[in-house]
Write an enzyme that holds these catalytic residues in place. Structure first.
Site, short mmCIF file in Angstrom:
data_model
loop_
_atom_site.label_atom_id
_atom_site.label_comp_id
_atom_site.label_asym_id
_atom_site.label_seq_id
_atom_site.Cartn_x
_atom_site.Cartn_y
_atom_site.Cartn_z
N LYS A 185 0.83 -1.20 0.00
CA LYS A 185 0.00 0.00 0.00
C LYS A 185 0.87 1.26 0.00
O LYS A 185 2.07 1.20 0.25
CB LYS A 185 -0.95 -0.01 1.21
C1 PLP Z 1 -4.95 -4.97 1.05
C2 PLP Z 1 -6.42 -4.98 1.12
C3 PLP Z 1 -7.12 -5.41 2.25
C4 PLP Z 1 -6.48 -6.12 3.41
O1 PLP Z 1 -5.43 -5.47 3.97
P1 PLP Z 1 -4.29 -6.32 4.72
O2 PLP Z 1 -3.54 -5.26 5.46
O3 PLP Z 1 -3.49 -7.00 3.66
O4 PLP Z 1 -4.97 -7.29 5.63
C5 PLP Z 1 -8.49 -5.25 2.29
N1 PLP Z 1 -9.15 -4.72 1.25
C6 PLP Z 1 -8.52 -4.32 0.14
C7 PLP Z 1 -9.33 -3.71 -0.97
C8 PLP Z 1 -7.14 -4.47 0.01
O5 PLP Z 1 -6.53 -4.13 -1.12
#
Ligand code: PLP
Length: 362
Positions: A185
């Site tokens: 992210k």
């Molecule tokens: C990355 C992601 C998640 C989950 O996040 P994590 O930190 O990997 O558990 C949830 N929703 C979306 C749309 C994502 O891209």
């Protein structure tokens, strides 16, 4: 063939010595977790940077969604989007709720507000949209539907740190927003996430849920679990946060360059914003057909360039874990969408090369 593969993304990392400097504080304090000073500092700085009232840092983005559902004590059907990462839906199911899929708008790639009301039943308790690729949902339309039907709103804002709506952070919207600080992210703590709410009491409740349901006196006052972020992860977040503005500006420039290079191609289309401003954290391209997409992937892979099919397949088709519900637009877009490499250390030359490979395909 270039020597190093170009992946869809690479984590944005601060210089190592700046991270090590923060780690020294951890070694000195001997505090590794349990809402330590660096977690608190990360929360404070995120609030300052994004102008948020509160930020509850947690272990990952999936837990953040689960905590939001738990904190709002939801039991029943939750209307969500099938065009997302599986975690949105698994979080709903782990909390004992039922995902009801609402199809997406083919332009914004977000849940289509015009299709939500038809899915509301006496068992509906909430709407859980995703700001897909950082593109803000039509939060006003969603809020008015929620108000009319007395539903809660949780945003999966995993992609959306740095996105804005009416000049405010998109994380301010909804009863609770859940974000991710995962390695892929825009801002990362390797693994991590956060819950954001405007509601003081809900904020306190989220903190208790994160810590086994304990209150400040260590009484167990509600059902909680272990949602804590560690000091090691918080230190990485603090080191990386200093560069967030540079990274956002860099993404925007690179996104615009891709668009310039590809937007005249009649076989391609792109995500459109409705009202808010995206953080440009991904560069999704929608091909005219899945066949063309597969050809593009083949050509790019041959040059050691590894794009990703986000989000594919559409989550309503994961019939091993969900009951199938038709969402033709999401299914169609999922088959034709590809995210191209976009990250800090990706060079302008690489972007030109990638665009050229795609443009010379047809
Ligand atoms: C990355 C992601 C998640 C989950 O996040 P994590 O930190 O990997 O558990 C949830 N929703 C979306 C749309 C994502 O891209």
């Amino acid at each position: 063939m270039t020597d190093k593969p170009i992946f869809v993304t690479m984590p944005s990392l601060a210089p190592l010595d700046e991270y090590v400097e923060l780690l020294k504080q951890v070694w000195e304090s001997g505090i590794l977790t349990h809402n330590g000073p660096l977690v608190q500092e990360l929360e404070r700085q995120l609030c300052n940077t994004l102008n948020l009232p509160h930020f509850v840092a947690v272990a990952n983005g999936t837990i953040a969604i689960q905590m939001a559902i738990k904190a709002l004590q939801l039991k029943g059907e939750i209307i969500t989007t099938p065009f997302t990462w599986i975690a949105t839906v698994s979080a709903i199911q782990w909390e004992g709720c039922i995902p009801v899929f609402c199809d997406i708008d083919p332009q914004t790639l977000n849940i289509d507000p015009a299709k939500i009301e038809a899915l509301i039943t006496p068992d509906t308790v909430a709407i859980l949209p995703v700001h897909v690729f950082g593109n803000p949902c039509d939060v006003e339309a969603i809020e008015s539907i929620a108000k009319k039907h007395n539903l809660k709103v949780i945003y999966d804002a995993a992609h959306a740190i740095g996105s804005t709506y009416n000049g405010r952070s998109i994380l301010e919207y909804g009863d609770i927003s859940a974000t991710s600080l995962h390695a892929t992210k825009i801002l990362n703590t390797a693994e991590g996430g956060g819950c954001i709410t405007q509601d003081e009491q809900l904020n306190e409740k989220l903190k208790r849920i994160r810590f086994f349901g304990h209150n400040d006196q260590k009484d167990v006052v509600e059902e909680g679990f272990n949602g804590k972020l560690t000091e090691i992860h918080a230190a990485l977040g603090l080191a990386n946060l200093k560069y967030l503005h540079n990274i956002l500006a860099d993404r925007r420039e690179k996104y615009i360059l891709y668009l310039e290079l590809l937007s005249n191609n009649p076989k391609l289309s792109f995500q459109h914003s409705s009202k808010g401003e995206t953080n440009y954290s991904y560069f999704p391209v929608i091909f005219e057909s899945e066949n063309l997409l597969l050809k593009a992937v083949e050509q790019l892979n041959a040059q050691n360039i590894i794009p990703r099919r986000y989000f594919y397949p559409s989550v309503n088709t994961y019939t091993k874990i969900v009951e199938y519900q038709p969402c033709p637009i999401s299914v169609d877009i999922s088959r034709r969408i590809l995210c191209l490499p976009l990250y800090w250390s990706l060079s302008v030359d690489d972007i030109r090369r990638i665009a050229n490979i795609i443009n010379t395909l047809f």
